[in-house]
Scaffold this motif. Structure first.
Motif, PDB file in Angstrom:
ATOM      1  N   MET A 205      39.537  12.305 -12.091  1.00  0.00           N
ATOM      2  CA  MET A 205      39.962  10.909 -11.987  1.00  0.00           C
ATOM      3  C   MET A 205      41.130  10.824 -11.007  1.00  0.00           C
ATOM      4  SD  MET A 205      41.163   8.546 -15.089  1.00  0.00           S
ATOM      5  CE  MET A 205      42.841   9.049 -15.302  1.00  0.00           C
ATOM      6  N   ASN A 206      40.884  10.272  -9.859  1.00  0.00           N
ATOM      7  CA  ASN A 206      41.945  10.197  -8.855  1.00  0.00           C
ATOM      8  C   ASN A 206      42.516   8.795  -8.820  1.00  0.00           C
ATOM      9  OD1 ASN A 206      42.287  12.712  -7.675  1.00  0.00           O
ATOM     10  ND2 ASN A 206      40.318  12.538  -6.655  1.00  0.00           N
ATOM     11  N   LEU A 207      43.798   8.671  -9.060  1.00  0.00           N
ATOM     12  CA  LEU A 207      44.421   7.351  -9.027  1.00  0.00           C
ATOM     13  C   LEU A 207      44.661   6.943  -7.593  1.00  0.00           C
ATOM     14  CD1 LEU A 207      47.018   7.881 -11.841  1.00  0.00           C
ATOM     15  CD2 LEU A 207      44.789   6.816 -11.992  1.00  0.00           C
ATOM     16  N   LEU A 208      44.468   5.685  -7.305  1.00  0.00           N
ATOM     17  CA  LEU A 208      44.629   5.238  -5.934  1.00  0.00           C
ATOM     18  C   LEU A 208      46.102   5.051  -5.607  1.00  0.00           C
ATOM     19  CD1 LEU A 208      42.675   4.847  -3.773  1.00  0.00           C
ATOM     20  CD2 LEU A 208      42.404   2.463  -4.382  1.00  0.00           C
ATOM     21  N   PHE A 209      46.855   4.538  -6.552  1.00  0.00           N
ATOM     22  CA  PHE A 209      48.279   4.322  -6.293  1.00  0.00           C
ATOM     23  C   PHE A 209      49.074   5.258  -7.187  1.00  0.00           C
ATOM     24  CE2 PHE A 209      47.603   0.779  -3.678  1.00  0.00           C
ATOM     25  CZ  PHE A 209      46.540   0.070  -4.208  1.00  0.00           C
ATOM     26  N   GLY A 210      50.034   5.919  -6.629  1.00  0.00           N
ATOM     27  CA  GLY A 210      50.842   6.814  -7.437  1.00  0.00           C
ATOM     28  C   GLY A 210      51.793   6.028  -8.309  1.00  0.00           C
TER      29      GLY A 210
ATOM     30  N   ASN B  23      54.996   5.899  -8.986  1.00  0.00           N
ATOM     31  CA  ASN B  23      56.248   6.502  -8.562  1.00  0.00           C
ATOM     32  C   ASN B  23      57.450   6.054  -9.370  1.00  0.00           C
ATOM     33  OD1 ASN B  23      55.519   8.263  -6.584  1.00  0.00           O
ATOM     34  ND2 ASN B  23      55.222   6.648  -5.099  1.00  0.00           N
TER      35      ASN B  23
ATOM     36  N   LEU C 294      58.088   8.066 -12.434  1.00  0.00           N
ATOM     37  CA  LEU C 294      58.459   9.454 -12.138  1.00  0.00           C
ATOM     38  C   LEU C 294      59.969   9.602 -12.058  1.00  0.00           C
ATOM     39  CD1 LEU C 294      56.156  11.090  -9.466  1.00  0.00           C
ATOM     40  CD2 LEU C 294      56.722  11.906 -11.708  1.00  0.00           C
TER      41      LEU C 294
END
Lengths: 281, 159
Positions: free
Chosen positions: A1-6, A8, A11
């Motif tokens: 599952m790759n997220l398009l927006f991190g 941030n 974090l």
């Protein structure tokens, strides 16, 4: 599952929380004594790691023992029996001296020294922090090990126990930067302190005035003053003295008598003192 | 947390912790790479929503307990390093593996200097340039670790 927006923003919040928590733990570990109980209870989580990390060298030792030839084992057996016979003979002398010592102390109305309780332990092959000089041993609070026990090998003092887990403990070697042990010079009973310098085979004596009578080759033994190490255990031999009159203190370096890069089996010593009820009271 | 993805990641971290504890011969000891940090960095690049600063903090605490450094040193330094990789994972992923290893060398240098600084504050040690050898060996082994863990991740379809 790759997220398009991190994600941030969260974090940075997590980093701040992590840094603050780490800082609190560091200060707590250094300046309070409650951290040792936390470490003891958390050490149970790390003992499987120690068990697995020790397995390769245990396996190598076991296989090398099993592959020894029979002649080698017989010869080793014979030499060990002879060594034990000689030591038993010496022990008879020691028992006599000890009972004589007890009687003399009773005559002088001073407290007697009981036999120190001893426990043999083995060093686990575990890599420790490169900034410290520590080893891990295979006895813990389940074997009645407490913090602050003296640790010796067959030649001399090795260090003291600093952290205790359930079945493993950490021993701080005397060459560590933060370890100091009160000693006296065997020749003339001058009291001084031996501190570790971080190097494996060298310890130093801090704050030695130029007028103190210490010579090269002097043997230093424990003086029993710190209530951690029993009296009379060999610690180090003086190897180098630099007396520079321009500096306030002389620099004295010594070499530990125990061979710290070759230790395998260690003995833990409990130091005890007891009162002896003398005859006429 | 019962899903197998998490357990497989934890298994790889466990193996890294054991590898960090096994002693090398004394001559090779200064050159040992920081396996735990390298594996954490790989997982934070590959799966940043699973392995993040929290995981790094807990693994750092375990490392402190296992290695015997003052509590909190490794958790602080791991959290900072993983923050850097997790916040830039998209950019780092786009580099080729040898270029990544140069970046990893930079992050490892930061990690080692930070760790030295904190340890100097706590236990008064002095700096020797030999402390930086693991930067070189770590960045060289990054290629190997990256390929190995990528194969592991794809084989078990960890997502």
């Amino acid at each position: 599952m790759n997220l398009l927006f991190g994600r941030n923003a969260s974090l940075q919040l997590r980093l701040i929380i992590a840094v603050v928590l780490s800082g609190l733990i560091m200060l707590g570990d250094r300046y309070t004594s409650g951290a040792s109980t936390i470490r003891t209870s958390l050490n149970t989580f790390v003992s499987p790691l120690f068990y697995f990390a020790n397995m390769p060298s245990e396996f190598l030792n076991w296989s090398s023992q099993n592959l020894d030839s029979r002649e080698l084992l017989l010869a080793e057996n014979a030499s060990l029996k002879e060594k034990q016979l000689l030591q038993n003979a010496k022990l008879q002398e020691f028992n006599f001296l000890q009972s004589e010592n007890l009687k003399l102390r009773a005559l002088l109305n001073s407290s007697a020294k009981l036999d120190n309780k001893k426990l043999v332990t083995k060093i686990l092959s575990i890599h420790s922090n490169s900034y410290n000089q520590q080893v891990v041993i295979n006895k813990g609070f389940l074997d009645n090990v407490v913090e602050g026990l003296a640790v010796v090998d067959d030649l001399g003092v090795v260090g003291k126990v600093v952290q205790v887990g359930s079945s493993t403990s950490r021993v701080l070697l005397m060459t560590d930067n933060t370890h100091a042990i009160p000693v006296r010079v065997l020749r003339n009973n001058i009291k001084t302190v031996v501190e570790g310098s971080g190097k494996l085979n060298q310890v130093e004596l801090p704050h030695v005035p130029h007028s103190k009578d210490i010579r090269m080759g002097d043997i230093l033994v424990t003086s029993g003053l710190g209530e951690v190490f029993p009296e009379g255990l060999p610690v180090a031999t003086v190897t180098n003295i630099e007396r520079d009159e321009g500096k306030p203190f002389a620099k004295v370096y010594a070499q530990p008598i125990a061979q710290l890069d070759r230790i395998r089996l260690l003995v833990l010593l409990w130091s005890q003192q007891a009162e002896v009820i003398s005859n006429d009271e | 947390m019962m899903n197998r993805h998490y357990w497989l990641i934890l298994l790889s971290i466990f193996v890294a912790l054991v590898a960090a504890l096994i002693p090398l011969p004394r001559a090779l000891q200064p050159f040992q790479p920081d396996w735990v940090l390298l594996i954490l960095m790989y997982w934070s690049l590959a799966l940043p929503h699973r392995v993040n600063i929290g995981t790094a903090w807990v693994v750092g605490l375990l490392m402190d307990l296992a290695i015997g450094s003052p509590l909190g040193v490794h958790s602080l330094t791991y959290s900072v390093s993983i923050y850097i990789t997790a916040s830039n994972y998209q950019k780092i992923r786009n580099y080729s593996v040898p270029q990544q290893s140069l970046l990893i060398a930079l992050f490892l240098a930061l990690y080692h200097l930070l760790q030295f600084w904190v340890s100097h504050f706590l236990i008064d040690i002095y700096f020797l340039p030999q402390y930086l050898w693991p930067v070189l060996t770590g960045s060289l082994s990054w290629v190997w670790i990256f390929l190995l863990l990528r194969k592991y991740r794809r084989h078990f379809r960890i997502r």
